[in-house]
Design an enzyme around this catalytic site. Structure first.
Site, PDB file in Angstrom:
ATOM      1  N   GLU A 131      -6.947  -3.283  -2.860  1.00 38.75           N
ATOM      2  CA  GLU A 131      -5.841  -4.248  -2.985  1.00 38.75           C
ATOM      3  C   GLU A 131      -5.318  -4.273  -4.413  1.00 38.75           C
ATOM      4  OE1 GLU A 131      -5.356  -8.997  -3.435  1.00 38.75           O
ATOM      5  OE2 GLU A 131      -7.077  -8.273  -2.299  1.00 38.75           O
ATOM      6  N   ASP A 190      -1.472  -3.155  -5.161  1.00 38.52           N
ATOM      7  CA  ASP A 190      -0.528  -4.090  -5.770  1.00 38.52           C
ATOM      8  C   ASP A 190       0.246  -3.405  -6.892  1.00 38.52           C
ATOM      9  OD1 ASP A 190       0.561  -6.789  -6.363  1.00 38.52           O
ATOM     10  OD2 ASP A 190      -0.640  -6.611  -8.178  1.00 38.52           O
ATOM     11  N   ASP A 244      -2.566  -9.221   1.456  1.00 40.90           N
ATOM     12  CA  ASP A 244      -3.624  -8.515   0.731  1.00 40.90           C
ATOM     13  C   ASP A 244      -4.060  -7.260   1.488  1.00 40.90           C
ATOM     14  OD1 ASP A 244      -3.532 -10.483  -1.161  1.00 40.90           O
ATOM     15  OD2 ASP A 244      -5.396 -11.467  -0.564  1.00 40.90           O
ATOM     16  N   GLU A 250      -1.487  -4.537   0.941  1.00 41.93           N
ATOM     17  CA  GLU A 250      -1.636  -3.957  -0.399  1.00 41.93           C
ATOM     18  C   GLU A 250      -2.851  -3.032  -0.448  1.00 41.93           C
ATOM     19  OE1 GLU A 250       0.441  -7.302  -3.283  1.00 41.93           O
ATOM     20  OE2 GLU A 250      -1.718  -7.391  -2.951  1.00 41.93           O
TER      21      GLU A 250
END
Length: 243
Positions: free
Chosen positions: A61, A65, A134, A137
């Protein structure tokens, strides 16, 4: 009675079939499916497993991101040459905000494949935006590790196609703070204050909550990955309150 090892093998085979089906629906075939599997394991599930070293998706994650921000920023830079820095920042924030990513995750039905702890499991077939965003990502991070930035670009340009077109057209960029100020000051000067109420989450994935106070009263609140995003969402909530 069926041996425990046999049940475990069947469970593993069932999971592998699930992930193969997901790869087909994603349009991306992992060279190393273990990255896909890890991207769908929530930390709450990992903490319930024996041994305490079960891999979960927070590292992916973190990577996803950063990669998401890069790819969307690069796309905006190339696709809309006349956008200034401030407008590009707003457009990117609109594309990668939690609500937008959660919506895409729902379209991909990622919730059907997530492994979560008992306290996080869905009772109504859906999960909070934060968990789904999340997971998306983490999936992006997994694709980057498995296939590189080129694979991520192809994947994101497909799953975010609508959001990217809207960003290019300018329909995602809305300055709710300015709109709120204009609306409130139609009847004269007003005191408008944005107050940071809380911030939570790990350093790489902070969640900020802001309230907007008008003449000493709370008119709206919002949460986002940055203070600016939270302020915009608080202003949007205040505008909705005003009708």
């Amino acid at each position: 009675m069926q041996p425990c090892w046999s049940k475990s093998l069947k469970s593993k085979q069932s999971r592998e079939r699930q992930l193969e089906y997901l790869m087909t629906s994603l349009g991306y075939s992992f060279q190393r499916p273990e990255f896909l599997a890890e991207s769908l394991v929530h930390s709450s599930y990992a903490h319930e497993q024996a041994g305490g070293h079960y891999p979960h998706n927070e590292r992916l994650e973190f990577l996803g991101d950063a990669v998401l921000d890069l790819v969307v920023s690069e796309w905006l830079f190339r696709a809309v040459p006349d956008l200034n820095e401030g407008t590009m920042t707003q457009a990117r924030a609109a594309v990668v905000c939690e609500r937008s990513l959660a919506g895409v995750a729902r379209q991909l039905r990622l919730g059907d494949y997530l492994l979560l702890g008992r306290g996080e499991r869905s009772r109504n077939g859906d999960y909070p935006d934060s968990i789904l965003a999340d997971a998306l990502e983490a999936l992006i991070g997994a694709i980057h590790v498995d296939g590189g930035i080129g694979a991520v670009r192809v994947f994101l340009e497909r799953i975010l196609a609508d959001e990217l077109v809207r960003a290019q057209q300018g329909s995602l960029v809305q300055d709710y703070k300015s709109q709120l100020q204009q609306e409130l000051q139609k009847v004269g000067p007003r005191s408008i204050v944005y107050q940071l109420i809380s911030q939570s989450g790990p350093p790489h994935n902070r969640l900020f909550t802001v309230e907007v106070w008008v003449d000493g009263e709370v008119l709206g609140s919002g949460s986002g990955k940055s203070k600016k995003e939270a302020e915009q969402l608080a202003a949007q909530a205040a505008l909705a309150m005003l009708g």
